[in-house]
Scaffold this active site. Structure first.
Site, PDB file in Angstrom:
ATOM      1  N   ASP A 163       3.066   5.514  -6.561  1.00  0.00           N
ATOM      2  CA  ASP A 163       4.279   5.437  -5.747  1.00  0.00           C
ATOM      3  C   ASP A 163       5.556   5.305  -6.565  1.00  0.00           C
ATOM      4  O   ASP A 163       6.654   5.372  -6.012  1.00  0.00           O
ATOM      5  CB  ASP A 163       4.186   4.223  -4.796  1.00  0.00           C
ATOM      6  CG  ASP A 163       3.112   4.425  -3.740  1.00  0.00           C
ATOM      7  OD1 ASP A 163       3.036   5.545  -3.212  1.00  0.00           O
ATOM      8  OD2 ASP A 163       2.352   3.483  -3.465  1.00  0.00           O
ATOM      9  N   HIS A 198      -1.939  -2.235  -9.706  1.00  0.00           N
ATOM     10  CA  HIS A 198      -2.970  -1.642  -8.860  1.00  0.00           C
ATOM     11  C   HIS A 198      -4.217  -2.513  -8.917  1.00  0.00           C
ATOM     12  O   HIS A 198      -4.527  -3.076  -9.963  1.00  0.00           O
ATOM     13  CB  HIS A 198      -3.316  -0.216  -9.341  1.00  0.00           C
ATOM     14  CG  HIS A 198      -4.046   0.573  -8.308  1.00  0.00           C
ATOM     15  ND1 HIS A 198      -5.409   0.512  -8.171  1.00  0.00           N
ATOM     16  CD2 HIS A 198      -3.590   1.399  -7.345  1.00  0.00           C
ATOM     17  CE1 HIS A 198      -5.757   1.289  -7.167  1.00  0.00           C
ATOM     18  NE2 HIS A 198      -4.682   1.837  -6.643  1.00  0.00           N
ATOM     19  N   HIS A 240       0.880  -1.184   0.000  1.00  0.00           N
ATOM     20  CA  HIS A 240       0.000   0.000   0.000  1.00  0.00           C
ATOM     21  C   HIS A 240       0.918   1.235   0.000  1.00  0.00           C
ATOM     22  O   HIS A 240       1.772   1.378  -0.873  1.00  0.00           O
ATOM     23  CB  HIS A 240      -0.907  -0.103   1.234  1.00  0.00           C
ATOM     24  CG  HIS A 240      -2.087   0.812   1.278  1.00  0.00           C
ATOM     25  ND1 HIS A 240      -2.445   1.648   0.243  1.00  0.00           N
ATOM     26  CD2 HIS A 240      -3.007   1.049   2.259  1.00  0.00           C
ATOM     27  CE1 HIS A 240      -3.529   2.329   0.580  1.00  0.00           C
ATOM     28  NE2 HIS A 240      -3.887   1.991   1.809  1.00  0.00           N
TER      29      HIS A 240
HETATM   30  N1  CMC Z   1       5.173  -7.143  -9.999  1.00  0.00           N
HETATM   31  C1  CMC Z   1       5.025  -8.354 -10.574  1.00  0.00           C
HETATM   32  N2  CMC Z   1       3.846  -8.991 -10.693  1.00  0.00           N
HETATM   33  C2  CMC Z   1       2.770  -8.383 -10.190  1.00  0.00           C
HETATM   34  C3  CMC Z   1       2.842  -7.118  -9.589  1.00  0.00           C
HETATM   35  C4  CMC Z   1       4.104  -6.493  -9.499  1.00  0.00           C
HETATM   36  N3  CMC Z   1       4.232  -5.297  -8.934  1.00  0.00           N
HETATM   37  N4  CMC Z   1       1.609  -6.747  -9.183  1.00  0.00           N
HETATM   38  C5  CMC Z   1       0.782  -7.736  -9.520  1.00  0.00           C
HETATM   39  N5  CMC Z   1       1.473  -8.733 -10.143  1.00  0.00           N
HETATM   40  C6  CMC Z   1       0.921  -9.956 -10.736  1.00  0.00           C
HETATM   41  C7  CMC Z   1       0.561 -10.979  -9.675  1.00  0.00           C
HETATM   42  O1  CMC Z   1       1.637 -11.849  -9.402  1.00  0.00           O
HETATM   43  C8  CMC Z   1      -0.618 -11.686 -10.322  1.00  0.00           C
HETATM   44  O2  CMC Z   1      -0.117 -12.551 -11.297  1.00  0.00           O
HETATM   45  P1  CMC Z   1      -0.923 -13.953 -11.619  1.00  0.00           P
HETATM   46  O3  CMC Z   1      -2.249 -13.536 -12.170  1.00  0.00           O
HETATM   47  O4  CMC Z   1      -0.057 -14.648 -12.591  1.00  0.00           O
HETATM   48  O5  CMC Z   1      -1.033 -14.660 -10.294  1.00  0.00           O
HETATM   49  C9  CMC Z   1      -1.342 -10.553 -11.059  1.00  0.00           C
HETATM   50  O6  CMC Z   1      -0.305  -9.592 -11.362  1.00  0.00           O
HETATM   51  C10 CMC Z   1      -2.425  -9.870 -10.239  1.00  0.00           C
HETATM   52  O7  CMC Z   1      -1.874  -9.484  -9.002  1.00  0.00           O
HETATM   53  P2  CMC Z   1      -2.641  -9.473  -7.631  1.00  0.00           P
HETATM   54  O8  CMC Z   1      -1.659  -9.532  -6.512  1.00  0.00           O
HETATM   55  O9  CMC Z   1      -3.734 -10.481  -7.659  1.00  0.00           O
HETATM   56  O10 CMC Z   1      -3.303  -8.024  -7.704  1.00  0.00           O
HETATM   57  P3  CMC Z   1      -3.914  -7.214  -6.505  1.00  0.00           P
HETATM   58  O11 CMC Z   1      -4.940  -6.344  -7.066  1.00  0.00           O
HETATM   59  O12 CMC Z   1      -4.306  -8.127  -5.386  1.00  0.00           O
HETATM   60  O13 CMC Z   1      -2.671  -6.346  -5.965  1.00  0.00           O
HETATM   61  C11 CMC Z   1      -1.087  -4.604  -5.707  1.00  0.00           C
HETATM   62  C12 CMC Z   1      -2.440  -5.020  -6.288  1.00  0.00           C
HETATM   63  C13 CMC Z   1      -0.928  -3.105  -5.825  1.00  0.00           C
HETATM   64  C14 CMC Z   1      -1.031  -4.975  -4.210  1.00  0.00           C
HETATM   65  C15 CMC Z   1       0.033  -5.340  -6.469  1.00  0.00           C
HETATM   66  O14 CMC Z   1      -0.003  -4.950  -7.834  1.00  0.00           O
HETATM   67  C16 CMC Z   1       1.422  -5.083  -5.880  1.00  0.00           C
HETATM   68  O15 CMC Z   1       1.829  -5.790  -4.944  1.00  0.00           O
HETATM   69  N6  CMC Z   1       2.180  -4.076  -6.427  1.00  0.00           N
HETATM   70  C17 CMC Z   1       3.464  -3.711  -5.870  1.00  0.00           C
HETATM   71  C18 CMC Z   1       3.298  -2.837  -4.631  1.00  0.00           C
HETATM   72  C19 CMC Z   1       2.818  -1.449  -4.957  1.00  0.00           C
HETATM   73  O16 CMC Z   1       3.360  -0.765  -5.819  1.00  0.00           O
HETATM   74  N7  CMC Z   1       1.809  -0.984  -4.210  1.00  0.00           N
HETATM   75  C20 CMC Z   1       1.247   0.367  -4.336  1.00  0.00           C
HETATM   76  C21 CMC Z   1      -0.133   0.360  -4.852  1.00  0.00           C
HETATM   77  S1  CMC Z   1      -0.713   1.974  -5.380  1.00  0.00           S
HETATM   78  C22 CMC Z   1      -0.737   2.976  -3.975  1.00  0.00           C
HETATM   79  C23 CMC Z   1      -1.523   2.445  -2.848  1.00  0.00           C
HETATM   80  O17 CMC Z   1      -2.604   1.865  -2.995  1.00  0.00           O
HETATM   81  O18 CMC Z   1      -1.103   2.654  -1.735  1.00  0.00           O
END
Ligand code: CMC
Length: 425
Positions: free
Chosen positions: A364, A308, A267
Site C-alpha cells: 500500500d 506486515h 488492511h
Molecule cells: N509503524 C510503527 N510501528 C509499527 C508499525 C508501523 N507501521 N507496524 C508495526 N509496528 C510495530 C508495533 O508497534 C510492534 O512494536 P512492539 O513489538 O514494540 O510492540 C511491532 O512493530 C509489531 O507490530 P504488530 O502490530 O504486532 O504487527 P502485526 O503483524 O499485528 O501488524 C500490520 C501488521 C500491517 C497491521 C502493522 O504493521 C500496521 O499496522 N501497519 C500499518 C498499516 C498498514 O500499512 N497496513 C497494510 C498492510 S499490507 C496490505 C494488507 O494486508 O492489506
C-alpha cells in the site's frame, strides 16, 4: 496420513498425547489439533492467529522471510510481467494458466456480466454524494444477494463459477457508478469490446458528449496492480469471507463481509491512509517528527504502508509497484509525494526501530501515488484494491465450498468473565 508426530505432555496429570504433524509443500510443518479438545479437554489460545492455520489451501503461498509470493506456484514477479489480470483470475480459479481459447472465453463471460440491473442502479440514489465509496461498495455488493439468491445453488460447480464471473465483472461497474454518483455525473455504460481495465477506466472517466481515449499506460498499470492485489492467502478479508461463507450463506453476502474487513486502515484501507499521512507530513523536513511519533508507544500513530504480519524482510509487491510508479510518472509527470515517500522509506529503513521489527514498505505504500496519477480520488483507492482481491476471494470461496469435509467456522474462546452468580432480585 500424518508425516510425523509431536507429543504433548500435561505436567499436572503426567498424561501424554500424540498429535499428527503434516508437512506443507513449503513453510512450517503443522500440528493437527482438530481432535485435541476431544482427546485432552484442552483448547488452544491464539488471538490474531499468530500460529494458527485456519484452513488448508492450494491457492497461494507466501514466504515472509524470503519476500516470496506465488499464485498456484507461479512467482508474482513473473505473473506481473507476463500475465494479464484476466489470465491470473483464470489461474486462481482453475489452477492453470488459460490457453488462448480459455482466455477468450473468460474475458467474454466477464464482459457479459458487467451490466447491473436497473433497479440496483436506483439503490445508489439513496446514498449521500459524499458517502465513503467502501461503504457504498459493501452495501451494494451485499445487495447483489437480493438479485442472485433463489436459483443460485452453491453445490453446483457451474453456479459457483458464474458467481465468480459476476463478482469480477460487476465490481468495476459498481465502483464507477459510486464514483459518478459522488461527482454528480451520469453513469457511462460498459463497453464490452474493451479490455477489463480499459472498460473500467472508460466507465470511470468518460463523460457523455465528450471523447475519451484510454491511455495504454494507465490501462497496463491498473492491470498489473490488480494482478499484484489478486490474492494473499489467509489475510483478514479473505478469512472473513471464508468464515462468513462457511455457513453456506449467499456468496455475495460473504464477499460483502470480506469488503467490510478490507476497508480497515490496517488492511486495504492503508493505501488511502498513506496519502493522508504524506499530506500531514507535508515536507521532507517534518519526516523526523513523524518517525519519532511512529516509534512513541504513547502515540497511536503508525507509519501507514509500513509493516506486515508475514513479510519481515520485504514485500515483493512493493518492489514491483515502485517501478510502476516511475513508469506512470514518466507519462503523467512527477508527483512531489513520491519524493517525500522515498525519503520517508530511506530514513525509516535506516532506523533501528524499524530494522529490529522487520518493518518495510508494503503493497500500500506506493500504490496510492499511482492511483492518484491516474485520476482516482483517495477514497477510491481501497475500492481498487477490492477489485483485484475479489479474484482471490472467489478462488478461496470455491475452494472452501468444494472441500469434501467442509464445516462451519466456529472458533472457541478463552472466557475471563465473571463466574456464575444469581440475579439479586
Ligand atoms: N509503524 C510503527 N510501528 C509499527 C508499525 C508501523 N507501521 N507496524 C508495526 N509496528 C510495530 C508495533 O508497534 C510492534 O512494536 P512492539 O513489538 O514494540 O510492540 C511491532 O512493530 C509489531 O507490530 P504488530 O502490530 O504486532 O504487527 P502485526 O503483524 O499485528 O501488524 C500490520 C501488521 C500491517 C497491521 C502493522 O504493521 C500496521 O499496522 N501497519 C500499518 C498499516 C498498514 O500499512 N497496513 C497494510 C498492510 S499490507 C496490505 C494488507 O494486508 O492489506
Amino acid at each position: 496420513m500424518s508425516d510425523s508426530k509431536v507429543t504433548l505432555t500435561d505436567h499436572e496429570t503426567g498424561k501424554t498425547y500424540e498429535l499428527p504433524v503434516y508437512k506443507a509443500t513449503y513453510g512450517s510443518p503443522l500440528i493437527d489439533i482438530t481432535s485435541l479438545n476431544k482427546e485432552t479437554g484442552f483448547f488452544t489460545y491464539d488471538p490474531g492467529f499468530m500460529s494458527t492455520a485456519s484452513c488448508r489451501s492450494d491457492i497461494t503461498y507466501l514466504d515472509g522471510a524470503k519476500g516470496e509470493l506465488m499464485y498456484r506456484g507461479y512467482p508474482i514477479e513473473q505473473l506481473a510481467e507476463k500475465c494479464s489480470f484476466m489470465e491470473v483470475f483464470y489461474l486462481l480459479l482453475n489452477s492453470e494458466l488459460p490457453n488462448a481459447e480459455q482466455l477468450n472465453e473468460i474475458e467474454r463471460e466477464v464482459a457479459d456480466h458487467t451490466i447491473l440491473y436497473e433497479s440496483l442502479l436506483h439503490l445508489f440514489e439513496g446514498f449521500h454524494y459524499d458517502a465513503h465509496p467502501m461503504a457504498i461498495l459493501t452495501g451494494v455488493v451485499g445487495s447483489l444477494s437480493a438479485f442472485y439468491n433463489d436459483p443460485l445453488d452453491i453445490t453446483n460447480p457451474e453456479h459457483r463459477l458464474e458467481t465468480a464471473y459476476r463478482i469480477i465483472a460487476k465490481l468495476p461497474t459498481i465502483a464507477a457508478v459510486t464514483y459518478k454518483h459522488s461527482v454528480g455525473e451520469r453513469f457511462t455504460y460498459a463497453n464490452s469490446k474493451m479490455s477489463y481495465c480499459g472498460r473500467f477506466l472508460h466507465m470511470m472517466f468518460s463523460r457523455s458528449g465528450e471523447d475519451y481515449e484510454i491511455d495504454p499506460v494507465a490501462e497496463k498499470a491498473l492491470d498489473v496492480l490488480f494482478v499484484l492485489h489478486a490474492d494473499h492467502e489467509q489475510n483478514a478479508s479473505t478469512s472473513t469471507m471464508r468464515l462468513a461463507g462457511s455457513s453456506d450463506t449467499n456468496p455475495y453476502a460473504a464477499i460483502a463481509a470480506g469488503i467490510a474487513s478490507l476497508w480497515g486502515p490496517t488492511h486495504g484501507g492503508a493505501n488511502e491512509a498513506v496519502l493522508k499521512m504524506l499530506r500531514n507530513i507535508g515536507d521532507v523536513k517534518n519526516i523526523d517528527k513523524y518517525i519519532a511519533k511512529a516509534k512513541d508507544k504513547n502515540d497511536p500513530f503508525r507509519l501507514m504502508g509500513f509493516g506486515h504480519r508475514v513479510y519481515k524482510n520485504f514485500d515483493p509487491r512493493a518492489k514491483i509497484i515502485k517501478n510502476i510508479c516511475y513508469q506512470v510518472m514518466e507519462k503523467y509527470g512527477n508527483d512531489p509525494r513520491m519524493e517525500l515517500a522515498m525519503k520517508l522509506e530511506e530514513i525509516a529503513l535506516k532506523d533501528e526501530y524499524f530494522i529490529k521489527r522487520g518493518l518495510y514498505p508494503n503493497v500500500d505504500f506506493y500504490s496510492g501515488i499511482i492511483y492518484s496519477a491516474l485520476g482516482f480520488p483517495e477514497e477510491m483507492f481501497t475500492v481498487l484494491f477490492t477489485i483485484g482481491r475479489a479474484a482471490g476471494w472467489m478462488a478461496h470461496w470455491i475452494e472452501m465450498i468444494s472441500e469434501p469435509h467442509k464445516r462451519i467456522g466456529r472458533p472457541r474462546q478463552y472466557y475471563t468473565g465473571l463466574a456464575r452468580r444469581d440475579v439479586p432480585r
